[in-house]
Scaffold this motif. Structure first.
Motif, PDB file in Angstrom:
ATOM      1  N   VAL A  82       0.862  -1.183   0.000  1.00  0.00           N
ATOM      2  CA  VAL A  82       0.000   0.000   0.000  1.00  0.00           C
ATOM      3  C   VAL A  82       0.894   1.228   0.000  1.00  0.00           C
ATOM      4  O   VAL A  82       2.091   1.147   0.311  1.00  0.00           O
ATOM      5  N   ILE A  83       0.324   2.354  -0.354  1.00  0.00           N
ATOM      6  CA  ILE A  83       1.042   3.628  -0.303  1.00  0.00           C
ATOM      7  C   ILE A  83       0.528   4.395   0.903  1.00  0.00           C
ATOM      8  O   ILE A  83      -0.637   4.793   0.939  1.00  0.00           O
ATOM      9  N   CYS A  97      -9.558   0.721   1.178  1.00  0.00           N
ATOM     10  CA  CYS A  97      -8.705   0.688   2.367  1.00  0.00           C
ATOM     11  C   CYS A  97      -9.513   0.355   3.613  1.00  0.00           C
ATOM     12  O   CYS A  97      -9.126   0.719   4.733  1.00  0.00           O
ATOM     13  N   SER A  98     -10.653  -0.335   3.451  1.00  0.00           N
ATOM     14  CA  SER A  98     -11.570  -0.558   4.563  1.00  0.00           C
ATOM     15  C   SER A  98     -10.989  -1.432   5.671  1.00  0.00           C
ATOM     16  O   SER A  98     -11.454  -1.377   6.813  1.00  0.00           O
ATOM     17  N   ILE A 104      -5.184   5.727   7.693  1.00  0.00           N
ATOM     18  CA  ILE A 104      -5.674   5.221   6.409  1.00  0.00           C
ATOM     19  C   ILE A 104      -4.627   5.504   5.344  1.00  0.00           C
ATOM     20  O   ILE A 104      -4.159   6.636   5.195  1.00  0.00           O
ATOM     21  N   PRO A 105      -4.221   4.491   4.569  1.00  0.00           N
ATOM     22  CA  PRO A 105      -3.221   4.720   3.515  1.00  0.00           C
ATOM     23  C   PRO A 105      -3.711   5.696   2.450  1.00  0.00           C
ATOM     24  O   PRO A 105      -4.914   5.867   2.243  1.00  0.00           O
ATOM     25  N   HIS A 106      -2.765   6.309   1.787  1.00  0.00           N
ATOM     26  CA  HIS A 106      -3.076   7.180   0.645  1.00  0.00           C
ATOM     27  C   HIS A 106      -3.713   6.371  -0.481  1.00  0.00           C
ATOM     28  O   HIS A 106      -4.620   6.864  -1.169  1.00  0.00           O
ATOM     29  N   CYS A 107      -3.252   5.123  -0.670  1.00  0.00           N
ATOM     30  CA  CYS A 107      -3.768   4.294  -1.759  1.00  0.00           C
ATOM     31  C   CYS A 107      -3.593   2.818  -1.431  1.00  0.00           C
ATOM     32  O   CYS A 107      -2.521   2.406  -0.978  1.00  0.00           O
ATOM     33  N   CYS A 108      -4.648   2.034  -1.671  1.00  0.00           N
ATOM     34  CA  CYS A 108      -4.604   0.593  -1.418  1.00  0.00           C
ATOM     35  C   CYS A 108      -4.808  -0.222  -2.697  1.00  0.00           C
ATOM     36  O   CYS A 108      -4.994  -1.438  -2.636  1.00  0.00           O
TER      37      CYS A 108
END
Length: 229
Positions: A82-83, A97-98, A104-108
């Protein structure tokens, strides 16, 4: 009537061939057959569950700029990375990203797409050579502005050169005919010079034993070339 149909068919074929030749010429520059965009991915530090990297794009084309609305760079993660955060760039989608609570990641997304930040981005979200709206001038005409960079913090990636995996299936999109990207290859670490020119640091090298660094780095790069006929 038969002779008329013959000439009409000949004219149609010549028209189609000329159209095909026009688009092929537009997609490939014969004056710069080896021009490419090289993307360097430098691991600069380790994090609790991954690493921090600076990703830099060099437009080694002689004449072709990347114009607005700019580039977009995509890839597929090798594992379940993840980012966590980014500077100088952002992904176009966050993804699901649930499963994360609290931070919470920037992007999953398994296959993220990154774009450049716009001019005027707050200073604390910038790094060097970022925030040009994805515009990169050509090396042959404007080498000072032929580079674009962003910083990425990657999680769930492993914390050593033995556990980190190189992303796959890189794609680079930009206005015009587009690019095809080769596979990423492990390369020597990039050296970074401070703004005052008085200090040099380098990206992380592969560890041998507890404290010895080899000349082989877990940094990688790939080359993207414009479509050819």
């Amino acid at each position: 009537m038969g002779l008329f149909r013959f000439f009409a068919s000949t004219i149609l074929v010549l028209f189609l061939l000329s159209s095909f030749s026009f688009h092929s010429t537009d997609a490939f520059d014969p004056l710069d057959p080896n021009g490419n965009i090289t993307i360097k991915w430098d691991v600069i530090s380790w994090a609790p569950d991954g690493y921090v990297a600076v990703v830099t794009m060099y437009n080694f084309q002689q004449y072709r700029h990347i114009q607005a609305p700019g580039w977009s760079l995509g890839w597929t993660w090798a594992k379940k990375e993840v980012i966590w955060t980014m500077m100088g760039g952002q992904t176009t989608e966050q993804g699901d990203c649930s499963k994360y609570k609290g931070n919470i990641p920037h992007c999953c997304k398994k296959d993220p797409t990154v774009v450049d930040m716009l001019p005027g981005t707050p200073y604390n979200q910038q790094i060097a050579n970022c925030c040009k709206g994805g515009v990169i001038n050509s090396w042959g005409q404007d080498p000072a502005n032929a580079v674009s960079s962003f910083q990425i913090s990657v999680g769930a990636a492993g914390t050593t050169n033995k556990t980190v995996r190189v992303p796959k299936n890189f794609t680079l999109k930009a206005p015009g005919p587009g690019y095809t990207c080769g596979p990423a290859k492990i390369v020597k670490p990039t050296k970074f010079v401070s703004a005052d020119g008085r200090r040099v640091t380098q990206a992380m090298s592969k560890l041998l034993g507890s404290s010895t660094c080899s000349s082989h780095s877990y940094d990688w790069q790939l080359v993207c070339q414009s479509y050819k006929p």
